[in-house]
Design a protein around this motif. Structure first.
Motif, mmCIF file in Angstrom:
data_model
loop_
_atom_site.group_PDB
_atom_site.id
_atom_site.type_symbol
_atom_site.label_atom_id
_atom_site.label_comp_id
_atom_site.label_asym_id
_atom_site.label_seq_id
_atom_site.Cartn_x
_atom_site.Cartn_y
_atom_site.Cartn_z
ATOM 1 N N UNK A 12 0.850 -1.223 0.210
ATOM 2 C CA UNK A 12 -0.008 0.079 -0.041
ATOM 3 C C UNK A 12 0.857 1.309 0.163
ATOM 4 N N UNK A 13 1.725 1.179 0.914
ATOM 5 C CA UNK A 13 2.708 2.399 0.786
ATOM 6 C C UNK A 13 3.557 2.519 -0.560
ATOM 7 N N UNK A 14 4.017 1.578 -1.151
ATOM 8 C CA UNK A 14 4.754 1.493 -2.400
ATOM 9 C C UNK A 14 3.705 1.935 -3.417
ATOM 10 N N UNK A 15 2.402 1.863 -3.441
ATOM 11 C CA UNK A 15 1.796 2.293 -4.641
ATOM 12 C C UNK A 15 1.381 3.864 -4.406
ATOM 13 N N UNK A 16 1.420 4.100 -3.117
ATOM 14 C CA UNK A 16 1.204 5.467 -2.739
ATOM 15 C C UNK A 16 2.282 6.581 -3.210
ATOM 16 N N UNK A 17 3.514 5.920 -3.079
ATOM 17 C CA UNK A 17 4.761 6.665 -3.336
ATOM 18 C C UNK A 17 5.076 7.102 -4.702
ATOM 19 N N UNK A 18 4.719 6.254 -5.538
ATOM 20 C CA UNK A 18 5.212 6.351 -6.969
ATOM 21 C C UNK A 18 4.102 6.084 -8.117
ATOM 22 N N UNK A 19 4.339 6.375 -9.333
ATOM 23 C CA UNK A 19 3.500 5.743 -10.429
ATOM 24 C C UNK A 19 3.800 4.327 -10.840
ATOM 25 N N UNK A 64 9.979 0.868 -4.462
ATOM 26 C CA UNK A 64 10.818 -0.287 -3.425
ATOM 27 C C UNK A 64 11.363 0.476 -2.133
ATOM 28 N N UNK A 65 11.706 1.413 -2.584
ATOM 29 C CA UNK A 65 12.403 2.316 -1.431
ATOM 30 C C UNK A 65 11.379 2.674 -0.408
ATOM 31 N N UNK A 66 10.028 2.798 -0.668
ATOM 32 C CA UNK A 66 9.132 2.984 0.188
ATOM 33 C C UNK A 66 8.686 1.775 0.955
ATOM 34 N N UNK A 67 8.680 0.834 0.061
ATOM 35 C CA UNK A 67 8.536 -0.617 0.837
ATOM 36 C C UNK A 67 9.639 -0.833 2.021
ATOM 37 N N UNK A 68 10.845 -0.499 1.744
ATOM 38 C CA UNK A 68 12.028 -0.840 2.523
ATOM 39 C C UNK A 68 11.883 -0.066 3.747
ATOM 40 N N UNK A 69 11.389 1.217 3.598
ATOM 41 C CA UNK A 69 11.065 2.059 4.682
ATOM 42 C C UNK A 69 9.984 1.710 5.558
ATOM 43 N N UNK A 70 8.963 1.088 4.940
ATOM 44 C CA UNK A 70 7.929 0.558 5.817
ATOM 45 C C UNK A 70 8.256 -0.591 6.335
ATOM 46 N N UNK A 71 8.923 -1.495 5.613
ATOM 47 C CA UNK A 71 9.179 -2.767 6.311
ATOM 48 C C UNK A 71 10.025 -2.919 7.589
#
Length: 181
Positions: A111-118, A149-156
């Protein structure tokens, strides 16, 4: 429905009780509930943010051991759609694969990954056949996939197993990652 609640129980029997507790605690819809690998039980509920938060808190307070617990407000429609079925991917400049320690953490990170980028979410796999872990696949241009992927790394954080970006992936690799087996 604008929010998604996730509970990942370490016990199947407890998961059944928790699903019942969650739907009785607030006006939520049980979207999915079932077993995943390692003897865990994954529950998805949907509704307005307050109801979902109440439902998740009721499960958290029930005294059972949880592997994961999330309330995702303003959940992306893309995540909800991909949880139901994977879209067809015809071409992509890059593909990102993010592997997570638990099934529930993967949905929250997607969810965070799709919200952060296109970048587009192409698939989410939760728990079955992969020892209770999860992974998701993002597609798009290289910069968008890297950003997601950077957003996912931060979230996880500690729930990240591995995350990779593959520029110009071969179509057979894309097909292997995106299609449902």
């Amino acid at each position: 429905m604008d929010s998604l609640g996730l509970i990942e129980s370490r016990s199947i029997a407890a998961g059944a009780v928790l699903a019942d507790i969650m739907v009785k605690a607030a006006g939520v819809t049980l979207l999915k509930a079932g077993t995943i690998c390692s003897g865990r039980y994954l529950i998805h509920v949907g509704g307005d943010r307050e109801s979902v938060a109440t439902s998740v808190k009721a499960a958290e307070g029930a005294g059972y051991s949880l592997a994961g617990s999330y309330t995702i407000g303003g959940v992306s429609q893309e995540v909800l759609d991909v949880l139901k079925h994977s879209p067809t991917v015809t071409h992509c400049g890059a593909i990102g694969v993010v592997e997570c320690r638990t099934a529930s953490s993967g949905v929250a990170a997607a969810d965070q990954a799709v919200k952060r980028s296109d970048a587009l979410l192409a698939r989410i796999v939760t728990g079955n056949g992969i020892n209770g872990k999860s992974y998701f696949v993002m597609t798009g241009d290289v910069a968008s996939v890297e950003e997601s992927v950077a957003a996912a790394r931060e979230t996880l954080g500690k729930d990240l197993v591995e995350a990779v970006v593959i520029p110009s992936p071969d179509s057979s690799v894309v097909n292997a990652l995106v299609r449902r087996l």
